[in-house]
Structure formats: C-alpha cells, structure tokens
Design an enzyme around this catalytic site. Structure first.
Site, short mmCIF file in Angstrom:
data_model
loop_
_atom_site.label_atom_id
_atom_site.label_comp_id
_atom_site.label_asym_id
_atom_site.label_seq_id
_atom_site.Cartn_x
_atom_site.Cartn_y
_atom_site.Cartn_z
N LYS A 1 0.86 -1.20 0.00
CA LYS A 1 0.00 0.00 0.00
C LYS A 1 0.88 1.23 0.00
O LYS A 1 1.77 1.38 0.84
CB LYS A 1 -0.91 0.00 1.24
CG LYS A 1 -1.81 1.22 1.37
CD LYS A 1 -2.92 1.23 0.33
CE LYS A 1 -3.77 2.49 0.33
NZ LYS A 1 -4.72 2.58 1.44
N HIS B 1 -9.99 3.67 -4.69
CA HIS B 1 -11.10 4.64 -4.62
C HIS B 1 -11.04 5.81 -5.60
O HIS B 1 -10.97 6.96 -5.18
CB HIS B 1 -11.26 5.18 -3.19
CG HIS B 1 -9.97 5.43 -2.43
ND1 HIS B 1 -8.98 6.24 -2.91
CD2 HIS B 1 -9.55 4.95 -1.23
CE1 HIS B 1 -7.99 6.26 -2.03
NE2 HIS B 1 -8.31 5.49 -1.01
N ASP C 1 -13.55 0.11 0.98
CA ASP C 1 -12.76 1.06 1.79
C ASP C 1 -13.42 1.20 3.17
O ASP C 1 -13.49 2.30 3.73
CB ASP C 1 -12.61 2.42 1.10
CG ASP C 1 -11.51 3.26 1.75
OD1 ASP C 1 -10.85 2.77 2.68
OD2 ASP C 1 -11.32 4.42 1.33
O1 DOR Z 1 -11.34 8.09 4.75
C1 DOR Z 1 -10.42 7.30 4.88
N1 DOR Z 1 -10.29 6.56 5.99
N2 DOR Z 1 -9.52 7.19 3.90
C2 DOR Z 1 -8.40 6.48 4.05
O2 DOR Z 1 -7.59 6.46 3.16
C3 DOR Z 1 -8.13 5.78 5.32
C4 DOR Z 1 -9.36 5.50 6.05
C5 DOR Z 1 -9.14 5.07 7.50
O3 DOR Z 1 -8.30 4.21 7.73
O4 DOR Z 1 -9.85 5.55 8.37
ZN ZN Z 2 -8.68 2.95 2.59
#
Ligand code: DOR
Ligand code: ZN
Length: 443
Positions: free
Chosen positions: A145, A237, A310
C-alpha cells in the site's frame, strides 16, 4: 462417480458469465462439480437454495480492519462478522493500523491475530514508508500500500523518488501496489490556509481541500511512475472524471493499471453532507454529482475493474468532533453488495457485471488462488442472495463495531442471506454461525 460431502441445489448459480439453474457439489471445501441436479454426484447432505441466487464468494480488496490499539472501532472478529453478513468471503486488510504494518514481522503478527479471530478468508497489505523499501519484498503480504496523500494513520510517501523506488521494489517482489492517490502538497497548503483563518468550517469544506485536481495530479504521477518502472499499480477509490481520463489513457497504452471505486462514491455525493455533522468526512471526499455520474459511466464502460468498500470504521463519538479532529472514513462491509444488488434491480447494471466487479476481477488483480469463480477445483466460497428481498438499512443491526452506516434508512432490494466459505456456512439468517478464516494463497 465420487461422492460429495454435500450438494447445493435448487438455486440459480452464476457460472461462466451466466445465471443458470444448476447445483454445486462440494467435497473437502472445494467445488467438485457444477451440473444439473440429475448429474450431481451422490451426497451426504443437501443445502437447499430454492429461490436464491448464488454468486462466487464476494472479495473486498480494501478493508480497514483496525484491531490492536483501535479495538474500540473494530477488530478482526467484528470486521469479519460484518464481512460475512455482507456476503463477503475474503477481505484484503490495509496496513494503516496502530501501530502500522510496515515490516515483515509486524505483518506476521497481524496475521496471527487474523488467524485467531477472522471468520472470513484474508490477506494483509504491507505499508510503504520512505525508509522501509527492503521490508516490501516479503512474500507474506497480498500487496503493497502506497499512500501519496496523508490520511488516517501516519503512512505517507511524499517524495517522487521514493515512490519510484517503491514501485521498482514491487516489480522485484512480484506484488501489486495499491495507491491512495491524492497530492499531499496541494492538500497541505489548503489545509494550513484554512486553519489559519481559525473558524470552524462546514463539512463540505473537505471536498474543497481535497479537490478533484489533487486526485488527478496524484493519479497522473502514479501512472507515469508505473510506466517508468513497469510496476503493476491498482488505484484505490477513484472518484473523479479527471482520474478516470488518466486511467483510460493508461489502459489504452497497455500499462499495468487497474482501479476500484467505492460504494460511497457511487451512491453518495457532496449533496449528502449534513450542514452540522462531519460524519461523511472521508478520503478521498464525496464528490459532485457530475463526478458521480462520471464514475457510473466508467463503471458501465468497463474502465473500473472492481468495487471495494474502503470500510473505514470510526465510532460516532469520534466522527462528531469538530472538522480538525473528526477522523475520515466510512463503514461499508454490510452495504456494498446490497447496494449493488439494488442497482441490478433498478436495471442500472447486470448481475453478471456485479459478479465481475466484486468476485472475478478482485481475484484476478491480486492473483488469489482458487477464488472468484464458481468452478470445479475452486474453493466453495458462495454468497447466497435473495435478489428481491426489500429491506431497510439500519446501522444498529449491523455487526461492525462502529454501529452506524452512511446509508441509514435507505430501502434496498437484494440481501445476502447465507455465506459459505470453503464449504462451511459462516453466516445464515442474520447470524454468524461459525467459520475459521484462512489466509489467501496466490497464483
Ligand atoms: O477516509 C479514509 N479513511 N480514507 C483512508 O484512506 C483511510 C481510512 C481510514 O483508515 O480511516
Ligand atoms: Zn482505505
């Protein structure tokens, strides 16, 4: 003919790109035959799927499981229960945990927790930093990642030179790099200017600070680096027209680029911001209606390879702080498949296309062995859905520990009702009834 442990009968199954009336014979957790009832081997038991549609087990390639010091938000038990309840049989977990997973050792430790608690199959990504390139060659990860923009946790790579060396390493390691593409410099500049003004901004400011151009520039940089290094990249995303144009061009050039879209970027927009609450704060942020329709257009044209949640659980108490303190992220494990099935019922796309987006393509991109299809020799991972069941989405009925959903109150048609993983029923009639997750293997 070999005897099966059990036959799944009476449903319509998704087989070789079509929905057909047939049964599935399972032995030792594997599919041994797909055939009309009369041609199935004899079996000790029958699983009755009358009135149901059976998809290959759904694979979610983008899940923030948390655990360790963030168990109040989620852990491997609650995340995997939520996955099973959402019809998901395999999850690939993100490394922006606390502490983060940036070494082979930390990766192994995290997988030990998963082995003990997860009811669904799993893989774990290793997080790239500006200094851990040597760790990235481990064969223990399902991929690497790379966060080009800052988000929850502290994983961030800002220097282009470092990004290039990470991509070069990924080629040597034979791993796909999942890219969070938002330009850190642009985000930081706007964030600091806003903070200087000192006023509490409205929730919609998030979509201005992290605007579409910040995403497009970062995607363009990631694609350029993939071209230079021959690295296989997967853009996480995607949410804007600009990113999609970059991706279409890269695909036309034959580059090794794939991408995913999240349900929240398909089914929510900036219009959904509540004037007072930061609940919908997420990175990348919700977009304009025009970007949402670009995402749908690209999905229908086959430019988007998969849909991934996500899933990023935060409890409401944390989310309801002021803009500066509210963490970004939305839960999604229990709503992705229902929202996609609802779209099938609304004739927005075909069921075959949904199966490609959430079953077949995710397995292909991350080279998951024996996953993603209903086929002889594959794992008996099956998602049973009642395609016509109408129900109301309610966060307090969900299994995710965070206990809320951005889709609260939506009425949808289509519900996962039974989830089977390697021949074992893990979720049925609203309850998790067993299951022992196993790490995915790679082709
Ligand atoms: O909104 C998000 N939350 N985007 C991310 O890239 C990480 C994620 C998180 O881990 O809370
Ligand atoms: Zn993420």
């Amino acid at each position: 003919m070999a005897k099966a442990d059990f036959n799944v009968q009476g449903g319509r199954i998704f087989y070789k790109g079509e929905l057909i009336e047939a049964g599935i014979a399972v032995q030792d957790g594997k599919i041994i035959k797909v055939a009309k009832s009369a041609s199935l081997p004899t079996a000790g038991e029958t699983v009755n799927a009358k009135g149901l549609v059976i998809l290959p087990g759904v694979i979610d390639v983008h899940v923030h499981v948390r655990d360790m010091s963030q168990k109040t938000k989620e852990d491997w038990t609650t995340a995997s229960h939520a996955a099973a309840a959402g019809g998901i049989t395999t999850i690939l977990a993100m490394p922006n945990t606390s502490p983060p997973i940036t070494t082979a050792r930390a990766l192994k430790q995290y997988k030990t927790i998963a082995r003990k608690k997860s009811v669904v199959d799993y893989g774990v990504f290793i997080g790239a930093t500006e200094t851990n390139t040597r760790e990235l060659t481990t064969s223990e990860s399902c991929g690497i990642k790379l966060a080009m923009g800052s988000t929850t946790g502290n994983l961030l790579v800002e220097k282009t030179e470092k990004m290039r060396s990470i991509l070069e390493t990924s080629v040597k390691a034979g791993k796909t790099v999942v890219v969070h593409a938002e330009d850190e410099e642009m985000i930081k500049k706007r964030f600091l200017a806003l903070k200087k003004r000192g006023r509490e901004p409205p929730p919609k400011i998030h979509s201005v600070i992290r605007d579409p151009e910040a995403a497009r520039i970062a995607v363009s940089r990631a694609i350029r680096l993939s071209k230079q290094t021959n690295a296989k990249i997967h853009i996480a995303h995607v949410s804007t027209r600009g990113e999609l144009i970059e991706i279409v061009n890269a695909k036309k050039d034959g580059l090794l680029v794939s991408c995913e879209v999240t349900p929240h970027h398909l089914f929510l927009s900036e219009k959904d911001y509540d004037a007072k609450s930061h609940k919908l704060k997420v990175n990348p942020p919700l977009r304009s209606r025009s970007d949402v329709s670009a995402a749908w257009g690209a999905l229908l044209e086959g430019i988007i390879d998969c849909v991934a949640t996500d899933h990023a659980p935060h409890v409401l108490e944390d989310k309801e702080q002021d803009y500066w303190s509210s963490p970004s992220g939305l839960p999604g494990l229990e709503t992705m498949l229902p929202l996609m099935l609802d779209s099938v019922n609304k004739s927005m796309l075909s069921l075959a296309h949904v199966a490609d987006l959430v079953c077949t393509n995710p397995a292909k991109i991350f080279r998951l062995k024996n996953k993603g299809k209903i086929m002889e020799g594959f794992d008996a991972d099956l998602t049973f859905v009642d395609l016509k069941r109408e129900w109301k989405i309610r966060g307090d009925e969900f299994k995710t520990r965070c206990g809320w959903t951005p889709f609260e109150g939506r009425i949808v048609s289509g519900k996962p009702v039974k989830t089977m993983i390697r021949g074992a029923i893990v979720f049925e009639d609203g309850d998790v009834v067993g299951g022992r997750g196993r790490e995915v293997q790679f082709k």
